[in-house]
Design a protein around this motif. Sequence first.
Motif, PDB file in Angstrom:
ATOM      1  N   ALA A   1       0.841  -1.207   0.000  1.00  0.00           N
ATOM      2  CA  ALA A   1       0.000   0.000   0.000  1.00  0.00           C
ATOM      3  C   ALA A   1       0.867   1.245   0.000  1.00  0.00           C
ATOM      4  O   ALA A   1       0.575   2.239  -0.690  1.00  0.00           O
ATOM      5  N   TRP A   2       1.964   1.224   0.751  1.00  0.00           N
ATOM      6  CA  TRP A   2       2.906   2.340   0.759  1.00  0.00           C
ATOM      7  C   TRP A   2       3.641   2.439  -0.572  1.00  0.00           C
ATOM      8  O   TRP A   2       3.750   3.522  -1.158  1.00  0.00           O
ATOM      9  N   LEU A   3       4.127   1.308  -1.093  1.00  0.00           N
ATOM     10  CA  LEU A   3       4.902   1.333  -2.330  1.00  0.00           C
ATOM     11  C   LEU A   3       4.080   1.847  -3.509  1.00  0.00           C
ATOM     12  O   LEU A   3       4.598   2.536  -4.392  1.00  0.00           O
ATOM     13  N   ASP A   4       2.791   1.527  -3.526  1.00  0.00           N
ATOM     14  CA  ASP A   4       1.934   1.915  -4.654  1.00  0.00           C
ATOM     15  C   ASP A   4       1.170   3.207  -4.411  1.00  0.00           C
ATOM     16  O   ASP A   4       0.352   3.599  -5.245  1.00  0.00           O
ATOM     17  N   SER A   5       1.429   3.862  -3.302  1.00  0.00           N
ATOM     18  CA  SER A   5       0.627   5.036  -2.941  1.00  0.00           C
ATOM     19  C   SER A   5       0.960   6.252  -3.813  1.00  0.00           C
ATOM     20  O   SER A   5       2.079   6.416  -4.310  1.00  0.00           O
ATOM     21  N   ALA A   6      -0.041   7.116  -3.959  1.00  0.00           N
ATOM     22  CA  ALA A   6       0.155   8.359  -4.705  1.00  0.00           C
ATOM     23  C   ALA A   6       1.147   9.263  -3.986  1.00  0.00           C
ATOM     24  O   ALA A   6       1.935   9.974  -4.632  1.00  0.00           O
ATOM     25  N   ARG A   7       1.138   9.219  -2.656  1.00  0.00           N
ATOM     26  CA  ARG A   7       2.060  10.060  -1.880  1.00  0.00           C
ATOM     27  C   ARG A   7       3.506   9.688  -2.163  1.00  0.00           C
ATOM     28  O   ARG A   7       4.359  10.561  -2.350  1.00  0.00           O
ATOM     29  N   ARG A   8       3.786   8.394  -2.202  1.00  0.00           N
ATOM     30  CA  ARG A   8       5.159   7.963  -2.490  1.00  0.00           C
ATOM     31  C   ARG A   8       5.558   8.332  -3.913  1.00  0.00           C
ATOM     32  O   ARG A   8       6.694   8.744  -4.163  1.00  0.00           O
ATOM     33  N   GLN A   9       4.627   8.207  -4.849  1.00  0.00           N
ATOM     34  CA  GLN A   9       4.937   8.583  -6.224  1.00  0.00           C
ATOM     35  C   GLN A   9       5.251  10.074  -6.327  1.00  0.00           C
ATOM     36  O   GLN A   9       6.154  10.480  -7.076  1.00  0.00           O
ATOM     37  N   GLU A  10       4.519  10.900  -5.574  1.00  0.00           N
ATOM     38  CA  GLU A  10       4.814  12.332  -5.554  1.00  0.00           C
ATOM     39  C   GLU A  10       6.238  12.587  -5.073  1.00  0.00           C
ATOM     40  O   GLU A  10       6.961  13.420  -5.640  1.00  0.00           O
ATOM     41  N   LEU A  11       6.629  11.865  -4.025  1.00  0.00           N
ATOM     42  CA  LEU A  11       7.978  12.037  -3.475  1.00  0.00           C
ATOM     43  C   LEU A  11       9.032  11.589  -4.484  1.00  0.00           C
ATOM     44  O   LEU A  11      10.087  12.229  -4.626  1.00  0.00           O
ATOM     45  N   LEU A  12       8.780  10.489  -5.188  1.00  0.00           N
ATOM     46  CA  LEU A  12       9.723  10.028  -6.212  1.00  0.00           C
ATOM     47  C   LEU A  12       9.847  11.054  -7.335  1.00  0.00           C
ATOM     48  O   LEU A  12      10.947  11.283  -7.860  1.00  0.00           O
ATOM     49  N   ASP A  13       8.733  11.681  -7.697  1.00  0.00           N
ATOM     50  CA  ASP A  13       8.773  12.720  -8.730  1.00  0.00           C
ATOM     51  C   ASP A  13       9.603  13.919  -8.256  1.00  0.00           C
ATOM     52  O   ASP A  13      10.350  14.521  -9.032  1.00  0.00           O
ATOM     53  N   GLU A  14       9.460  14.250  -6.962  1.00  0.00           N
ATOM     54  CA  GLU A  14      10.241  15.361  -6.395  1.00  0.00           C
ATOM     55  C   GLU A  14      11.741  15.082  -6.461  1.00  0.00           C
ATOM     56  O   GLU A  14      12.558  15.992  -6.579  1.00  0.00           O
ATOM     57  N   ALA A  15      12.097  13.801  -6.353  1.00  0.00           N
ATOM     58  CA  ALA A  15      13.509  13.427  -6.273  1.00  0.00           C
ATOM     59  C   ALA A  15      14.187  13.361  -7.638  1.00  0.00           C
ATOM     60  O   ALA A  15      15.367  13.013  -7.722  1.00  0.00           O
ATOM     61  N   HIS A  16      13.454  13.680  -8.677  1.00  0.00           N
ATOM     62  CA  HIS A  16      14.033  13.652 -10.021  1.00  0.00           C
ATOM     63  C   HIS A  16      15.269  14.568 -10.054  1.00  0.00           C
ATOM     64  O   HIS A  16      15.214  15.728  -9.699  1.00  0.00           O
ATOM     65  N   GLY A  17      16.372  14.035 -10.476  1.00  0.00           N
ATOM     66  CA  GLY A  17      17.602  14.817 -10.526  1.00  0.00           C
ATOM     67  C   GLY A  17      18.539  14.558  -9.358  1.00  0.00           C
ATOM     68  O   GLY A  17      19.702  14.958  -9.402  1.00  0.00           O
ATOM     69  N   LEU A  18      18.040  13.884  -8.313  1.00  0.00           N
ATOM     70  CA  LEU A  18      18.911  13.583  -7.174  1.00  0.00           C
ATOM     71  C   LEU A  18      19.782  12.356  -7.420  1.00  0.00           C
ATOM     72  O   LEU A  18      20.879  12.238  -6.878  1.00  0.00           O
ATOM     73  N   PHE A  19      19.282  11.410  -8.224  1.00  0.00           N
ATOM     74  CA  PHE A  19      19.953  10.126  -8.395  1.00  0.00           C
ATOM     75  C   PHE A  19      20.628  10.019  -9.754  1.00  0.00           C
ATOM     76  O   PHE A  19      20.173  10.594 -10.739  1.00  0.00           O
ATOM     77  N   GLU A  20      21.711   9.242  -9.787  1.00  0.00           N
ATOM     78  CA  GLU A  20      22.423   9.031 -11.046  1.00  0.00           C
ATOM     79  C   GLU A  20      21.673   8.080 -11.969  1.00  0.00           C
ATOM     80  O   GLU A  20      21.836   8.118 -13.175  1.00  0.00           O
ATOM     81  N   GLY A  21      20.889   7.208 -11.379  1.00  0.00           N
ATOM     82  CA  GLY A  21      20.120   6.247 -12.163  1.00  0.00           C
ATOM     83  C   GLY A  21      18.919   5.805 -11.360  1.00  0.00           C
ATOM     84  O   GLY A  21      18.727   6.244 -10.228  1.00  0.00           O
ATOM     85  N   PRO A  22      18.099   4.938 -11.928  1.00  0.00           N
ATOM     86  CA  PRO A  22      16.916   4.468 -11.199  1.00  0.00           C
ATOM     87  C   PRO A  22      17.333   3.714  -9.930  1.00  0.00           C
ATOM     88  O   PRO A  22      18.225   2.869  -9.974  1.00  0.00           O
ATOM     89  N   PRO A  23      16.697   3.981  -8.803  1.00  0.00           N
ATOM     90  CA  PRO A  23      16.986   3.217  -7.582  1.00  0.00           C
ATOM     91  C   PRO A  23      16.579   1.751  -7.769  1.00  0.00           C
ATOM     92  O   PRO A  23      15.720   1.431  -8.586  1.00  0.00           O
ATOM     93  N   THR A  24      17.233   0.870  -7.022  1.00  0.00           N
ATOM     94  CA  THR A  24      16.858  -0.538  -7.045  1.00  0.00           C
ATOM     95  C   THR A  24      16.291  -0.918  -5.688  1.00  0.00           C
ATOM     96  O   THR A  24      16.594  -0.276  -4.677  1.00  0.00           O
ATOM     97  N   GLN A  25      15.473  -1.948  -5.662  1.00  0.00           N
ATOM     98  CA  GLN A  25      14.877  -2.339  -4.393  1.00  0.00           C
ATOM     99  C   GLN A  25      14.668  -3.846  -4.325  1.00  0.00           C
ATOM    100  O   GLN A  25      14.509  -4.507  -5.353  1.00  0.00           O
ATOM    101  N   GLU A  26      14.718  -4.378  -3.121  1.00  0.00           N
ATOM    102  CA  GLU A  26      14.350  -5.753  -2.830  1.00  0.00           C
ATOM    103  C   GLU A  26      13.283  -5.742  -1.744  1.00  0.00           C
ATOM    104  O   GLU A  26      13.423  -5.016  -0.761  1.00  0.00           O
TER     105      GLU A  26
END
Length: 328
Positions: A77-102
């Motif tokens: 529910a957290w991973l798919d939430s609109a709030r988390r997606q907003e935060l990921l959009d905000e972070a555009h430009g902070l990372f060298e590449g797409p983050p990875t997750q397990e």
Amino acid sequence: MSARASRDSTAVNATVVTSQKVREGRADAYQRWQDRTNEAAREFEGFVGAEVYPPGAGEANEWVAVFRFSAMDYLTAWLDSARRQELLDEAHGLFEGPPTQEVLQGGSPAQPAPEVVTAVISHEVKPGCEEGFQRWQEKTLREQEKAPGFMGSELFAPVAGVQENWVVVFRFESRMYLDDWLASDVRKKLLEEGSRYFTSYDVRKVGSSFSGWFRFDHGKDQSAPPNWKQAMTVLLALYPTVMVLNLTVGYGLEKLEIREYIGLFLSNVLSVSALTWLLMPTVNRVFGFWLVPARVRTRRVQMLGIALVVFCYLVCIGVFGMITGQIW
């Protein structure tokens, strides 16, 4: 870094480990963003905790964030939430590449251990090779148990619709021990053998034991030393620290006519720093054979550890007695 929801309401203890390489010079901005992300996650049902681990020495600005929820439903529910997606959009430009997750399903609480370093290894297993991969992991575990500093390992199976890879999480007493294992000839041979079961793997190191979030069921060292052993070893490190500071810094502060309460504060700062980052890690390493409960298999080992600590006490007393000219 997408994840599809998996509605298994019976699953407990769901964790996501995210690795992200932050652009040069953006570490401060990233930490501010991560703080906001942590606060947002806390508002979701089932949230247990979040931690962020900075890059270790020699690691190219790769940060690791860990989020833990009490069930897979809550995590997805957290991973798919609109709030988390907003935060990921905000972070555009902070990372060298797409983050990875397990995503890890399972794992039980355990006591945290200082200086412990954790490795998270994700394997892309070939279809139909799952049983062979598990047998290979069991063989790998038997070899790991022989390695100096090994503390435990836990294997996480894929989570349908969320995490396709098999993930193994293991920990060692220090980064040095972990690096020795990762570079060992034994592990190289195991990887050659395991290549028949998986197509690729990814290794990430975290300078922590995830604050004890994993029990490491296969591990041998799962508990802290008894209080009396902790007291003995702290005294062993504390006494020479205080004596050296009294004979050096204390003498200098007295000559400078520094007020006693200020001098005592400064001395305490120095002694605590020396204990935390220099002496206690050394003492714990030297007396690990006696401090770690699972290693004390015989009465002989127990008595040997006590005798060595007492001997070190006597040596310290003798040395400082001669230095101060007060030896009997």
